[in-house]
Design an enzyme around this catalytic site. Structure first.
Site, PDB file in Angstrom:
ATOM      1  N   GLU A   1       0.838  12.917  11.617  1.00  0.00           N
ATOM      2  CA  GLU A   1       1.199  12.903  10.199  1.00  0.00           C
ATOM      3  C   GLU A   1       0.311  14.112   9.820  1.00  0.00           C
ATOM      4  O   GLU A   1      -0.530  14.357  10.084  1.00  0.00           O
ATOM      5  CB  GLU A   1       0.189  11.622   9.625  1.00  0.00           C
TER       6      GLU A   1
ATOM      7  N   GLU B   1      -5.547   5.635  13.250  1.00  0.00           N
ATOM      8  CA  GLU B   1      -6.644   5.868  12.485  1.00  0.00           C
ATOM      9  C   GLU B   1      -7.570   4.906  12.643  1.00  0.00           C
ATOM     10  O   GLU B   1      -8.024   4.155  11.580  1.00  0.00           O
ATOM     11  CB  GLU B   1      -6.308   6.217  11.034  1.00  0.00           C
TER      12      GLU B   1
HETATM   13  C1  FCB Z   1      -2.928   8.101   6.222  1.00  0.00           C
HETATM   14  C2  FCB Z   1      -2.537   6.922   6.588  1.00  0.00           C
HETATM   15  C3  FCB Z   1      -1.195   6.723   6.054  1.00  0.00           C
HETATM   16  C4  FCB Z   1      -0.853   7.093   4.732  1.00  0.00           C
HETATM   17  C5  FCB Z   1      -1.351   8.593   4.667  1.00  0.00           C
HETATM   18  C6  FCB Z   1      -1.299   9.310   3.200  1.00  0.00           C
HETATM   19  O1  FCB Z   1      -4.419   7.943   6.594  1.00  0.00           O
HETATM   20  O2  FCB Z   1      -2.113   6.570   8.036  1.00  0.00           O
HETATM   21  O3  FCB Z   1      -0.680   5.202   6.080  1.00  0.00           O
HETATM   22  O4  FCB Z   1      -1.387   6.206   3.812  1.00  0.00           O
HETATM   23  O5  FCB Z   1      -2.517   8.676   5.035  1.00  0.00           O
END
Ligand code: FCB
Length: 457
Positions: A360, A169
């Site tokens: 994620e 990110e």
């Molecule tokens: C993402 C992050 C991770 C966690 C999730 C909820 O942006 O990569 O570390 O904080 O959100």
């Protein structure tokens, strides 16, 4: 009468879960580890809810064998984790700390013994403090330090790790760390934030080059982006333009640089005079071909034009009547919209990799343990069902998604929110460090076992 029906995922689909070093490891100053910007940030008053820190977190540094056993119980095919740079290179340059390397080697070997594919992420936000003191991501020199660090890890683990992620990110690193200041290093300066965008991307390119020089040809390299589908609040030209710019800054700035080798013109124009001059050749380095793209999806953005909301003149709206979690709107359709849009816009981009993964996706739920020791997190199960359905539809529509990683394997330290947000498939009792597989973990294990989602019709 209700009958069940299975939504099958492609053969060989990867099912995994993701964590990050600072959020789970603890052991912040053990065995020669150096300090990171997060170790420093959490100590500043007012930065983290209730003054919490990742000093102990889920104590994974000591409890990793148990955590591996739990991963096996869930049947994970892959586990994406990050390396704490400061465990391996306490200052981010120079001296290497063998104890840090040994920790990750034991973890990787343990995963391989259990048939779980390690996905190694080099950077999930915990820059060595010593590099921050030299300017951090505002400075070009940090990109060279990152490439050196990548080489150290590749030399050590390159014979056993196939999947390598440079960054998690870049948008969050740049904007939350250097513009809003909600994250370490807590800077609030648009010029520095834009320099951080460029340098994080550049370090990715140098990182890929450094890894390629060492790793076997079978190694798979990629980056993870947090992306949002963006919707204008109305069809007015102002709202549409605001949405366009928001999309430009959150999504296209990163996608275009990596996959097309150019920054989007509308974004550059908006930031005229603020965006750093790229050196000749930087964009070729940034767009160094990769093997996969990781996509993190949590929510959408609904954007309204607002001349007072600087720097984008765009304000985020939260539509009434929709479902929300403790942090965001829950919007599964957005996953489908995002993926099909990315496919349409980027599949022919010159440097677009063929394999995409959801790296994620998850939801915070205020879970608790019931009288019988079970954690009945129905909301997370519902979230998973709805998102996997949307994902399945996107795959049917031809989007090349090869795997799904849930955030997160276990409850952890959620940055500025501290321990209030529980994202895990596994519950962690913060008093005793006891782990309990939540109902959602059992549900996910079933999906993995069948490579299919059972839906009630
Ligand atoms: C993402 C992050 C991770 C966690 C999730 C909820 O942006 O990569 O570390 O904080 O959100």
């Amino acid at each position: 009468m209700t009958t069940s029906r299975f939504l099958r995922f492609p053969a060989g689909f990867t099912w995994g879960a993701t964590t990050s070093a600072y959020q789970i490891e603890g052991a912040w100053n053990e065995d020669g580890k150096g300090l990171s910007i997060w170790d420093a940030f959490v100590r500043q008053p007012g930065r983290i809810e209730r003054g919490e820190t990742g000093n102990v977190a889920a104590d994974h540094y000591h409890r990793w064998p148990q955590d591996l056993a739990l991963m096996s119980e869930l049947g994970l095919g892959a586990y994406c984790f990050s390396i704490a740079w400061t465990r391996v290179q306490p200052d981010g340059y120079g001296k290497v700390n063998p104890a840090g390397l040994d920790f990750y080697q034991r973890l990787v070997d343990g995963l391989l013994e259990r048939g779980i594919q390690p996905w190694l992420m080099l950077y999930h936000w915990d820059l060595p403090l010593a590099l921050q003191e030299r300017g951090g991501w505002a400075e070009r020199d940090t990109t060279f330090r990152f490439a050196d660090y990548a080489q150290i890890i590749a030399r050590h683990l390159g014979d056993r790790v196939r999947y390598w992620v440079t960054h998690n990110e870049p948008a969050v690193i740049a904007f939350l760390g250097h513009f809003t200041g909600e994250h370490a290093p807590g800077i609030q300066d648009p010029v520095i934030a834009l320099r951080a965008v460029h340098h994080v991307l550049l370090s990715h390119g140098y990182g890929v080059q450094a890894l390629r020089a060492i790793l076997p040809a079978s190694a798979q390299l990629g980056i993870i982006l947090n992306l949002y589908p963006v919707y204008p609040a109305s069809s007015s030209p102002e709202d549409q333009q605001a949405a366009q710019l928001f999309d430009g800054v959150q999504n296209r700035l990163f996608l275009d640089a990596l996959l097309r080798g150019q920054y989007p013109l509308d974004v550059l124009q908006h930031f005229t005079g603020l965006f750093p001059e790229a050196h000749d050749g930087d964009l070729e380095i940034i767009s160094e071909p990769m093997d996969f793209l990781g996509i993190n999806y949590y929510t959408r953005a609904v954007v309204r034009y607002d001349p007072k909301s600087l720097p984008l003149q765009a304000e985020l709206l939260f539509p009434e009547g929709n479902e929300y979690s403790q942090m965001w709107e829950i919007y599964p359709q957005g996953l489908y919209d995002l993926l099909t849009r990315l496919h349409l816009d980027y599949r022919d981009a010159p440097f677009c990799p063929l394999d995409w993964y959801i790296t994620e996706n998850g939801v915070p739920v205020p879970d608790g343990v019931d009288f019988d020791g079970r954690v009945r997190d129905e909301r997370r199960i519902r979230f998973l069902r709805r998102h996997l359905k949307a994902l399945h539809r996107a795959i049917q529509a031809g989007v090349p998604i090869r795997g799904y990683f849930h955030w997160s394997l276990m409850d952890n330290f959620e940055w500025a929110y501290g321990y209030r947000m529980r994202f895990g498939l596994i519950y962690v009792d913060w008093e005793t460090q006891q782990r309990i597989i939540k109902d959602s973990g059992r549900f996910y294990a079933e999906v993995i076992r069948r490579n299919a989602l059972e839906t009630a019709e």
